[in-house]
Design a protein around this motif. Sequence first.
Motif, PDB file in Angstrom:
ATOM      1  N   ARG A  42       0.804  -1.218   0.000  1.00  0.00           N
ATOM      2  CA  ARG A  42       0.000   0.000   0.000  1.00  0.00           C
ATOM      3  C   ARG A  42       0.843   1.277   0.000  1.00  0.00           C
ATOM      4  O   ARG A  42       0.308   2.370  -0.164  1.00  0.00           O
ATOM      5  CB  ARG A  42      -0.960  -0.018   1.192  1.00  0.00           C
ATOM      6  CG  ARG A  42      -1.991  -1.138   1.094  1.00  0.00           C
ATOM      7  CD  ARG A  42      -2.920  -1.180   2.280  1.00  0.00           C
ATOM      8  NE  ARG A  42      -3.951  -2.205   2.085  1.00  0.00           N
ATOM      9  CZ  ARG A  42      -5.056  -2.314   2.822  1.00  0.00           C
ATOM     10  NH1 ARG A  42      -5.293  -1.446   3.800  1.00  0.00           N
ATOM     11  NH2 ARG A  42      -5.928  -3.277   2.580  1.00  0.00           N
ATOM     12  N   THR A  43       2.153   1.127   0.220  1.00  0.00           N
ATOM     13  CA  THR A  43       3.049   2.289   0.146  1.00  0.00           C
ATOM     14  C   THR A  43       3.969   2.194  -1.067  1.00  0.00           C
ATOM     15  O   THR A  43       5.014   2.843  -1.118  1.00  0.00           O
ATOM     16  CB  THR A  43       3.907   2.408   1.427  1.00  0.00           C
ATOM     17  OG1 THR A  43       4.649   1.192   1.621  1.00  0.00           O
ATOM     18  CG2 THR A  43       3.064   2.698   2.643  1.00  0.00           C
ATOM     19  N   TRP A  49       8.147   4.901   4.030  1.00  0.00           N
ATOM     20  CA  TRP A  49       6.739   5.174   4.291  1.00  0.00           C
ATOM     21  C   TRP A  49       6.063   4.017   5.029  1.00  0.00           C
ATOM     22  O   TRP A  49       5.124   4.237   5.810  1.00  0.00           O
ATOM     23  CB  TRP A  49       6.005   5.455   2.989  1.00  0.00           C
ATOM     24  CG  TRP A  49       6.255   6.826   2.438  1.00  0.00           C
ATOM     25  CD1 TRP A  49       6.888   7.160   1.275  1.00  0.00           C
ATOM     26  CD2 TRP A  49       5.881   8.070   3.041  1.00  0.00           C
ATOM     27  NE1 TRP A  49       6.939   8.512   1.115  1.00  0.00           N
ATOM     28  CE2 TRP A  49       6.331   9.117   2.180  1.00  0.00           C
ATOM     29  CE3 TRP A  49       5.224   8.418   4.228  1.00  0.00           C
ATOM     30  CZ2 TRP A  49       6.120  10.452   2.474  1.00  0.00           C
ATOM     31  CZ3 TRP A  49       5.020   9.763   4.522  1.00  0.00           C
ATOM     32  CH2 TRP A  49       5.467  10.760   3.655  1.00  0.00           C
ATOM     33  N   SER A  50       6.521   2.791   4.813  1.00  0.00           N
ATOM     34  CA  SER A  50       5.931   1.658   5.531  1.00  0.00           C
ATOM     35  C   SER A  50       6.188   1.784   7.031  1.00  0.00           C
ATOM     36  O   SER A  50       5.308   1.489   7.850  1.00  0.00           O
ATOM     37  CB  SER A  50       6.487   0.330   5.003  1.00  0.00           C
ATOM     38  OG  SER A  50       7.817   0.114   5.424  1.00  0.00           O
ATOM     39  N   LEU A  51       7.378   2.238   7.409  1.00  0.00           N
ATOM     40  CA  LEU A  51       7.683   2.426   8.829  1.00  0.00           C
ATOM     41  C   LEU A  51       6.855   3.567   9.417  1.00  0.00           C
ATOM     42  O   LEU A  51       6.427   3.501  10.576  1.00  0.00           O
ATOM     43  CB  LEU A  51       9.177   2.699   9.027  1.00  0.00           C
ATOM     44  CG  LEU A  51      10.123   1.544   8.657  1.00  0.00           C
ATOM     45  CD1 LEU A  51      11.567   1.940   8.930  1.00  0.00           C
ATOM     46  CD2 LEU A  51       9.775   0.274   9.436  1.00  0.00           C
ATOM     47  N   SER A 205      -3.922   9.953   2.160  1.00  0.00           N
ATOM     48  CA  SER A 205      -4.687   8.799   1.695  1.00  0.00           C
ATOM     49  C   SER A 205      -3.817   7.545   1.664  1.00  0.00           C
ATOM     50  O   SER A 205      -4.239   6.471   2.112  1.00  0.00           O
ATOM     51  CB  SER A 205      -5.256   9.080   0.301  1.00  0.00           C
ATOM     52  OG  SER A 205      -5.937   7.950  -0.200  1.00  0.00           O
ATOM     53  N   MET A 206      -2.606   7.683   1.153  1.00  0.00           N
ATOM     54  CA  MET A 206      -1.703   6.532   1.083  1.00  0.00           C
ATOM     55  C   MET A 206      -1.343   6.029   2.474  1.00  0.00           C
ATOM     56  O   MET A 206      -1.410   4.822   2.751  1.00  0.00           O
ATOM     57  CB  MET A 206      -0.423   6.911   0.332  1.00  0.00           C
ATOM     58  CG  MET A 206       0.605   5.782   0.257  1.00  0.00           C
ATOM     59  SD  MET A 206       2.186   6.298  -0.455  1.00  0.00           S
ATOM     60  CE  MET A 206       2.846   7.316   0.891  1.00  0.00           C
ATOM     61  N   ILE A 207      -0.981   6.943   3.370  1.00  0.00           N
ATOM     62  CA  ILE A 207      -0.607   6.554   4.727  1.00  0.00           C
ATOM     63  C   ILE A 207      -1.797   5.965   5.467  1.00  0.00           C
ATOM     64  O   ILE A 207      -1.668   4.985   6.209  1.00  0.00           O
ATOM     65  CB  ILE A 207      -0.030   7.757   5.499  1.00  0.00           C
ATOM     66  CG1 ILE A 207       1.312   8.163   4.905  1.00  0.00           C
ATOM     67  CG2 ILE A 207       0.145   7.425   6.980  1.00  0.00           C
ATOM     68  CD1 ILE A 207       2.342   7.049   4.922  1.00  0.00           C
ATOM     69  N   ALA A 210      -2.325   2.406   4.229  1.00  0.00           N
ATOM     70  CA  ALA A 210      -1.279   1.517   4.741  1.00  0.00           C
ATOM     71  C   ALA A 210      -1.413   1.304   6.245  1.00  0.00           C
ATOM     72  O   ALA A 210      -1.246   0.182   6.750  1.00  0.00           O
ATOM     73  CB  ALA A 210       0.097   2.099   4.417  1.00  0.00           C
ATOM     74  N   THR A 211      -1.733   2.367   6.961  1.00  0.00           N
ATOM     75  CA  THR A 211      -1.891   2.267   8.417  1.00  0.00           C
ATOM     76  C   THR A 211      -3.017   1.319   8.777  1.00  0.00           C
ATOM     77  O   THR A 211      -2.902   0.532   9.730  1.00  0.00           O
ATOM     78  CB  THR A 211      -2.163   3.660   9.021  1.00  0.00           C
ATOM     79  OG1 THR A 211      -1.033   4.508   8.783  1.00  0.00           O
ATOM     80  CG2 THR A 211      -2.399   3.565  10.522  1.00  0.00           C
ATOM     81  N   PHE A 212      -4.105   1.371   8.014  1.00  0.00           N
ATOM     82  CA  PHE A 212      -5.248   0.506   8.290  1.00  0.00           C
ATOM     83  C   PHE A 212      -4.830  -0.962   8.241  1.00  0.00           C
ATOM     84  O   PHE A 212      -5.317  -1.781   9.020  1.00  0.00           O
ATOM     85  CB  PHE A 212      -6.364   0.780   7.277  1.00  0.00           C
ATOM     86  CG  PHE A 212      -7.741   0.573   7.830  1.00  0.00           C
ATOM     87  CD1 PHE A 212      -8.328   1.541   8.623  1.00  0.00           C
ATOM     88  CD2 PHE A 212      -8.443  -0.586   7.568  1.00  0.00           C
ATOM     89  CE1 PHE A 212      -9.600   1.362   9.141  1.00  0.00           C
ATOM     90  CE2 PHE A 212      -9.714  -0.783   8.075  1.00  0.00           C
ATOM     91  CZ  PHE A 212     -10.298   0.194   8.868  1.00  0.00           C
ATOM     92  N   ALA A 213      -3.912  -1.277   7.335  1.00  0.00           N
ATOM     93  CA  ALA A 213      -3.443  -2.664   7.217  1.00  0.00           C
ATOM     94  C   ALA A 213      -2.661  -3.102   8.446  1.00  0.00           C
ATOM     95  O   ALA A 213      -2.587  -4.298   8.749  1.00  0.00           O
ATOM     96  CB  ALA A 213      -2.567  -2.809   5.964  1.00  0.00           C
TER      97      ALA A 213
END
Length: 462
Positions: A42-43, A49-51, A205-207, A210-213
């Motif tokens: 998602r990132t 950005w994943s971190l 939106s991207m974060i 990804a955060t939701f995951a």
Amino acid sequence: MDTKKHEGSFKKAIGPFSGISIVAGMVIGSGVYYLGSYVLERTGLSMGWSLVAWIVGGFITIVGGLCFAELGASMPVAGGQTVYLSKAYSPAFGFINGFSCFLLTGSGGVAALAMAAVTAYRTVFEISDIMVKVLAIAIILVLMVINLLGVKEMTFYQNFSMVIRMVPILMIIIAGFIMGNESPDLSLSLAGTSAEGGGVTAVISMIGFATFASLWAYDGWYNLNTVAEEMKNPKKDLPFAIITSLIGVTLIYVLFYLAVYKVLPSEDIAEMINSGNLYLGNEVVSRTLGGTGIWILLICMTIGIVGSANVNTLCDPRTYYAMAKEGYFPKLFGHLSEKHGVPSYGIIVSAGMAVLLVIFNSLQELTDMLIFTTSILNLMTIYGVLIMRKKYPDIERPYKVWGGKFTIYLTSLMYVVLMVNEFIDAPKAAITGVGITVAGLIVYLYFKKKNGGEEYKGEGIE
């Protein structure tokens, strides 16, 4: 609202460090092992950005926990979230909490954990999607049989699995940092991400997506209220335990994926995810510690994940039993086995629901649906803190949310943003979550009419 009946009913024996241990034990499960692959997807496979997404997920968990802590300290009652939703809004929403547990959050948790336990072995075996489902169903049925027999030895297994589940995480972190030779790109470049060429809204939106995951890896924090009244000094120790433990868990998760990135090149990570091998940490151990290391990791991981699945298999049917005894669930769920003293039909039917969820969903779909449905209930409970303050101003509150109304509004807003974003990017999960809530309300009205208009009380729920 009368609170005197709670006075003296709990032994205040839990200190701050015991509280930290309890929260960490509730949170750390299977999610961290594979959810990082979804976060990366998602990132745009951006390690940096994943971190950020993992850190944001941890922050949301911490502030959400602080809101729940006020309710737990002021109303340390069996039933927890069911009672909070009933008191703040309507008994209908307390019922929906239990109803959604049966349709998804409880049964789906068992289904997802069983699938996660099998998927982990893709590191050493080629396992098709069909075989993952077959083996996951086998795990569910074995747990069903064990709980139907009321095997007392499972108590020892649960205690053992709580300890052993930390072994794989520590193996991956230590091996990665000591033996990893990669220099991961942790820059926050937007190149290759869904936010490339967009503005601040695109980044949010991207974060958010990804955060939701990541949120299922933090799941379980909202059960802290079960020990609130047993703490020696809840006003001081409760927020301390939440903040310290969840900051610690967030740090562990960030270190986990930093260790992964120090061992696995980005091209290898992309190839693994594309092939359906989601357990990046397993590959770290395979490359650094060899065959023996990977088998130790897999065995410990399986013990921990199956232990988590067994908790739901054991506890959820007791919730349905209590609901049935109150006339708000089918009567068969209120049956206790004379020989083993367990809610046998509840165990069988909830296992059947878990099997159906395995058959018709992928692991990622299940995870998304679980997170969204849980988020609806958590959002209502968090905002319910303000409603409870207004409806019951005289109730004793040994602890109040740090930051006051601002923290509650901020946490609620973050949940709304995440959920709206998920609704746009993963509509199936969102529609399922909303659909279960609406269905729960309809079923509640049916049982209310059947019970002569008497409201649901949530009595006997633990």
